[in-house]
Design an enzyme around this catalytic site. Structure first.
Site: not given
Length: 287
Positions: A15, A17, A109, A219, A267
């Site tokens: 998959s 995102e 978040d 990040f 993913h």
């Protein structure tokens, strides 16, 4: 199709995102990425929320676009932050009307610089609260939740994080999707912890191909994931093309190891860019 049903039928689920572009002029980049990655027949794709629920309307808009334009199985992210009971029910109504069956339920978040965190929450404080509402409202939705192989950055220890996950499972979560990680040993240790705590849901591994090492370090400092030192040294100060090649090679081997060890699903966090993910899939001969 419901993701929990796909996970029962397939040995390996793949998959992607995406996130809604903040600027209209960047929408063509996302359209191009979706079109390019569509050729790999993903089992589903997901559409994220911005921090603080800042892209709620756009997330719903893009979720519907991907389903209706590209005919893909799509999962919408929902967060506690920025949501009320009524706003969630209204979204669930729209998803039902569109035939969209999959949701990833998250706390969300906290925006950087937020001083009054309590003000972000209205009717839901934890992802387990959101799972409970969704399942009470319409049990036919397939609901996934987040997992953290290295522990959630706000938890005091991995044990506390697993306890929080158990609450989400008890409210009806049907699969777990992990935060990105770059060391597979964390993932395998995580699976063992879940088993010891009688959490027996399918776990999809979240993979982010590194195409900009400084961006990824920034990040991961925020989310608590670890970037191996040897990878940092190898990628630092390299030209963009060399950085892409190193990142793709690393992620390819990471995915190959996961597949060889029977991972349920992978993913890809695409960051709305298709090239790195395409290169990895081609290396793995997944199509």
């Amino acid at each position: 199709m419901k993701i929990n049903e796909i996970l029962k039928k397939k040995n390996l689920v793949v998959s992607f995102e995406y996130f809604p572009p903040k600027k209209p002029e960047n929408e063509h980049i996302l359209f191009e990425s979706i079109e390019q990655l569509s050729k790999y027949n993903p089992d589903f794709v997901s559409v994220t929320y911005g921090a603080g629920g800042s892209t709620q309307d756009k997330t719903l808009e893009w979720t519907k676009k991907i389903k209706n334009i590209y005919k893909q199985n799509v999962m919408m992210h929902l967060t506690c932050i920025g949501s009320t009971k009524n706003s969630i029910i209204n979204i669930l109504e729209e998803l039902k009307a569109e035939g969209i069956e999959n949701i990833l339920a998250l706390r969300g978040d906290i925006p950087e610089g937020t001083e009054d965190v309590d003000s972000l929450f209205t009717d839901f404080r934890y992802a387990s609260d959101l799972v409970k509402l969704i399942k009470h409202y319409e049990r036919r939705f397939s609901v996934g939740v987040a997992g953290y192989p290295e522990g959630h950055i706000e938890c005091s220890c991995i044990k506390e994080d697993i306890e929080n996950l158990k609450k989400k499972v008890d409210e009806g979560a049907e699969f777990i999707m992990t935060q990105l990680f770059f060391d597979n040993s964390y993932f395998y240790d995580y699976l063992e912890r879940l088993e010891k705590n009688n959490i027996n849901l399918p776990v999809i591994a979240g993979i982010m191909p590194i195409i900009n090492i400084k961006q990824v370090i920034k990040f991961t400092d925020m989310c608590g994931a670890t970037v191996p030192e040897h990878l940092k040294k190898k990628m630092m100060d390299k030209e963009p093309e060399d950085m892409l090649r190193i990142g793709v090679d690393f992620a390819t081997e990471q995915c190959r190891d996961l597949i060889e060890n029977g991972v349920t699903g992978i993913h890809f966090y695409t960051l709305n860019r298709a090239r790195a993910t395409i290169n990895i899939l081609d290396n793995l001969r997944i199509n």
